[in-house]
Scaffold this motif. Structure first.
Motif, mmCIF file in Angstrom:
data_model
loop_
_atom_site.group_PDB
_atom_site.id
_atom_site.type_symbol
_atom_site.label_atom_id
_atom_site.label_comp_id
_atom_site.label_asym_id
_atom_site.label_seq_id
_atom_site.Cartn_x
_atom_site.Cartn_y
_atom_site.Cartn_z
ATOM 1 N N LYS A 73 0.340 -1.277 0.075
ATOM 2 C CA LYS A 73 -0.304 -0.190 0.085
ATOM 3 C C LYS A 73 1.022 1.841 -0.262
ATOM 4 O O LYS A 73 2.322 1.578 0.752
ATOM 5 C CB LYS A 73 -0.865 0.539 0.995
ATOM 6 C CG LYS A 73 -2.389 -1.114 1.143
ATOM 7 C CD LYS A 73 -3.183 -0.733 1.743
ATOM 8 C CE LYS A 73 -4.287 -1.464 2.221
ATOM 9 N NZ LYS A 73 -5.853 -1.280 3.057
ATOM 10 N N HIS A 74 -0.100 2.373 -0.484
ATOM 11 C CA HIS A 74 1.051 2.883 -0.568
ATOM 12 C C HIS A 74 2.077 3.959 -1.373
ATOM 13 O O HIS A 74 3.034 4.301 -1.429
ATOM 14 C CB HIS A 74 0.834 4.343 0.923
ATOM 15 C CG HIS A 74 -0.306 3.732 1.380
ATOM 16 N ND1 HIS A 74 -1.601 4.685 1.099
ATOM 17 C CD2 HIS A 74 -0.224 3.305 2.839
ATOM 18 C CE1 HIS A 74 -2.071 4.277 1.750
ATOM 19 N NE2 HIS A 74 -2.658 3.728 2.946
ATOM 20 N N TYR A 101 -8.767 10.139 -5.733
ATOM 21 C CA TYR A 101 -8.796 10.154 -4.099
ATOM 22 C C TYR A 101 -10.576 9.956 -3.453
ATOM 23 O O TYR A 101 -10.553 9.436 -2.637
ATOM 24 C CB TYR A 101 -9.244 12.118 -3.603
ATOM 25 C CG TYR A 101 -8.934 12.211 -2.005
ATOM 26 C CD1 TYR A 101 -8.346 11.201 -1.076
ATOM 27 C CD2 TYR A 101 -10.524 12.726 -1.877
ATOM 28 C CE1 TYR A 101 -8.795 12.093 0.426
ATOM 29 C CE2 TYR A 101 -10.870 13.065 -0.166
ATOM 30 C CZ TYR A 101 -9.905 12.862 0.747
ATOM 31 O OH TYR A 101 -10.043 12.460 2.160
ATOM 32 N N HIS A 122 -10.517 5.860 -4.440
ATOM 33 C CA HIS A 122 -9.504 4.872 -4.152
ATOM 34 C C HIS A 122 -8.847 5.798 -3.452
ATOM 35 O O HIS A 122 -7.533 5.058 -3.744
ATOM 36 C CB HIS A 122 -8.150 4.489 -6.225
ATOM 37 C CG HIS A 122 -8.687 3.793 -7.128
ATOM 38 N ND1 HIS A 122 -8.844 2.691 -6.618
ATOM 39 C CD2 HIS A 122 -9.011 4.546 -7.721
ATOM 40 C CE1 HIS A 122 -10.019 1.966 -7.825
ATOM 41 N NE2 HIS A 122 -9.512 3.273 -8.551
ATOM 42 N N ALA A 123 -9.122 6.469 -2.399
ATOM 43 C CA ALA A 123 -8.915 7.001 -1.109
ATOM 44 C C ALA A 123 -7.585 5.855 -0.333
ATOM 45 O O ALA A 123 -6.385 6.954 -0.354
ATOM 46 C CB ALA A 123 -9.051 7.819 -0.358
ATOM 47 N N GLU A 124 -7.992 4.442 -0.291
ATOM 48 C CA GLU A 124 -7.580 4.376 0.605
ATOM 49 C C GLU A 124 -6.356 3.410 -0.234
ATOM 50 O O GLU A 124 -4.858 3.657 1.027
ATOM 51 C CB GLU A 124 -8.225 2.466 1.416
ATOM 52 C CG GLU A 124 -9.498 3.270 2.224
ATOM 53 C CD GLU A 124 -8.409 3.976 3.913
ATOM 54 O OE1 GLU A 124 -7.596 3.123 4.133
ATOM 55 O OE2 GLU A 124 -9.397 5.207 4.174
ATOM 56 N N ASN A 125 -6.164 2.818 -1.189
ATOM 57 C CA ASN A 125 -5.315 2.595 -1.795
ATOM 58 C C ASN A 125 -4.086 3.372 -2.290
ATOM 59 O O ASN A 125 -2.608 3.026 -2.292
ATOM 60 C CB ASN A 125 -5.807 1.157 -2.504
ATOM 61 C CG ASN A 125 -6.232 0.599 -2.228
ATOM 62 O OD1 ASN A 125 -6.085 -0.451 -0.745
ATOM 63 N ND2 ASN A 125 -7.131 -0.790 -2.399
ATOM 64 N N ARG A 163 -3.387 6.618 -1.635
ATOM 65 C CA ARG A 163 -3.458 7.891 -0.290
ATOM 66 C C ARG A 163 -1.740 8.545 -1.145
ATOM 67 O O ARG A 163 -1.677 9.585 -1.081
ATOM 68 C CB ARG A 163 -3.537 7.970 0.989
ATOM 69 C CG ARG A 163 -3.265 9.012 1.397
ATOM 70 C CD ARG A 163 -2.811 9.183 2.546
ATOM 71 N NE ARG A 163 -2.276 7.859 3.774
ATOM 72 C CZ ARG A 163 -1.763 8.294 3.149
ATOM 73 N NH1 ARG A 163 -1.212 8.884 3.722
ATOM 74 N NH2 ARG A 163 -0.652 7.322 4.228
ATOM 75 N N MET A 164 -1.005 8.277 -1.351
ATOM 76 C CA MET A 164 0.144 8.509 -1.642
ATOM 77 C C MET A 164 0.382 9.092 -3.466
ATOM 78 O O MET A 164 1.339 10.292 -3.754
ATOM 79 C CB MET A 164 1.778 7.233 -1.213
ATOM 80 C CG MET A 164 2.020 6.927 -0.403
ATOM 81 S SD MET A 164 3.461 8.619 0.211
ATOM 82 C CE MET A 164 4.110 8.553 -1.416
ATOM 83 N N VAL A 168 -2.037 9.762 -5.313
ATOM 84 C CA VAL A 168 -2.787 11.537 -5.021
ATOM 85 C C VAL A 168 -2.440 12.556 -4.394
ATOM 86 O O VAL A 168 -1.660 13.352 -5.065
ATOM 87 C CB VAL A 168 -4.549 11.020 -4.128
ATOM 88 C CG1 VAL A 168 -4.748 12.288 -3.768
ATOM 89 C CG2 VAL A 168 -5.346 9.969 -4.360
ATOM 90 N N GLU A 169 -1.439 12.650 -3.082
ATOM 91 C CA GLU A 169 0.096 13.795 -2.777
ATOM 92 C C GLU A 169 0.496 13.626 -3.620
ATOM 93 O O GLU A 169 1.257 15.107 -3.399
ATOM 94 C CB GLU A 169 -0.280 12.980 -1.307
ATOM 95 C CG GLU A 169 -0.942 12.503 -0.114
ATOM 96 C CD GLU A 169 -0.421 12.023 1.276
ATOM 97 O OE1 GLU A 169 0.445 12.187 0.586
ATOM 98 O OE2 GLU A 169 -1.208 12.041 1.942
ATOM 99 N N LYS A 174 8.904 9.249 2.387
ATOM 100 C CA LYS A 174 7.299 8.702 3.400
ATOM 101 C C LYS A 174 7.163 6.978 3.205
ATOM 102 O O LYS A 174 6.410 6.113 3.437
ATOM 103 C CB LYS A 174 6.304 9.204 2.077
ATOM 104 C CG LYS A 174 6.162 10.192 2.751
ATOM 105 C CD LYS A 174 4.839 10.572 3.919
ATOM 106 C CE LYS A 174 3.483 10.470 2.764
ATOM 107 N NZ LYS A 174 1.999 10.762 3.374
#
Length: 335
Positions: free
Chosen positions: A101-102, A150, A153-156, A158-159, A161-162, A202
């Motif tokens: 993830k991320h 976002y 797929h906000a959970e998987n 997130r990185m 998206v940021e 991160k």
């Protein structure tokens, strides 16, 4: 090896005619294959090979053969390649999400916009505000894509998206000075370097962190080498001042990133953080003093310098109060 041979074939068989439509059409087919594979497999080496050959050979062709009259037949291919590798970056993150993830591929996520925007700047250099509008278009693309990912797929992701959000903000910020002056390539390097360092911190990966810092210092050197060019007559809103501010902001952001992720980056990075902080602070102070020297009447310069210095110390005082450890140094310097 097969894909590498595919990309090298037209180069090895070239007659030197510079037929870019045939070359880029062929590369579009190859990249469609890479994109098709990315739908099912997260094969990072394949993505990187395609990216390096496509944009590398494209840049070599542009340096040798590009002329303004070829814009209409070249721009669509650059946009197509950018979209293809933007999609590959998203698909790679989606395929990795269930296992890790991320996680994002920093080479593709940050390398594609950096290289594509550099090539785009070359294509639109004869068009008024061409680079500025290009930056606006890229900012809109990344901000819209970040918003869509976002929501879905906000959970998987997130990185990712940021990262896209950061790129959108960076290009939106770059559009302002590009509308006034054209020299901000080095500032873009610094901002991209800060973003790469943030991703490396991160994810706990050393190579992106080293690359990000080296990119920022290289940006500063490139900016100094290009310092003899015209500065622009508009106070503050000129490429020289804003370029210095972007380099300073990238360094200070990297310092703050090191402090926030000190458990991940290690003890040595905390020592590097001091160098990065002083580098950013020096650029900030130099930018302000230079702008005051150029635009403030002689009788008011001392007052302007005192106001700028006091305001800087006050700002760092506020940041120190919010937990930024090294911000205490310029805050205490006010005395």
């Amino acid at each position: 090896l097969g894909v590498s041979g595919g990309f090298l074939a037209p180069v090895l068989a070239s007659t030197g005619s510079g037929n870019h439509v045939a070359l880029f059409s062929y590369y579009a087919v190859l990249n469609a294959g890479v994109l098709g594979i990315a739908l099912y497999k997260a094969w990072r080496p394949l993505n990187v090979v395609g990216f390096v050959f496509t944009f590398g050979i494209g840049a070599i062709w542009g340096a040798r053969f590009y002329r303004p009259e070829l814009f209409a037949s070249t721009e669509p291919f650059l946009v197509l390649f950018f979209v293809e590798y933007l999609a590959i970056a998203v698909l790679f993150a989606l395929r990795q999400a269930p296992q890790l993830k991320h996680y994002v591929d920093g080479t593709i996520v940050f390398g594609v916009p950096l290289v594509a925007f550099g090539l785009q700047s070359r294509l639109v250099q004869d068009i008024e505000y061409g680079a500025a509008w290009s930056a606006v278009a890229m900012a809109a693309t990344y901000l819209v894509l970040a918003s869509v990912l976002y929501r879905r797929h906000a959970e998987n992701l997130r990185m990712l998206v940021e990262a896209f959000l950061a790129l959108g903000v960076i290009f939106a910020t770059l559009a302002i000075p590009l509308a006034f002056d054209g020299r901000l390539t080095s500032a873009a390097w610094a901002l991209e370097g800060a973003a790469a360092y943030w991703v490396g911190a991160k994810q706990g990966r050393r190579l992106p962190r080293i690359f990000g810092l080296l990119m920022q210092f290289a940006a500063g050197v490139a900016f100094v080498v290009d310092a003899q060019r015209s500065y622009g007559d508009t106070p503050v809103l000129n490429s020289f001042y804003l370029g210095c501010v972007f380099i300073a902001g990238a360094a200070l952001f990297s310092n703050r990133t090191i402090e926030r992720y000190f458990e991940t980056v290690g003890v040595f990075a905390m020592q590097v953080a001091k160098v990065v902080f002083y580098w950013g602070l020096a650029w900030w102070l130099f930018a302000g003093m230079h702008e005051i020297d150029r635009h403030v009447p002689p009788a008011e310069k001392l007052h302007a310098v005192l106001l700028f210095g006091t305001g800087t110390c006050a700002a760092f005082t506020a940041l120190w109060g919010r937990g930024w450890f090294l911000a205490r140094l310029p805050a205490l310097a006010l005395a």
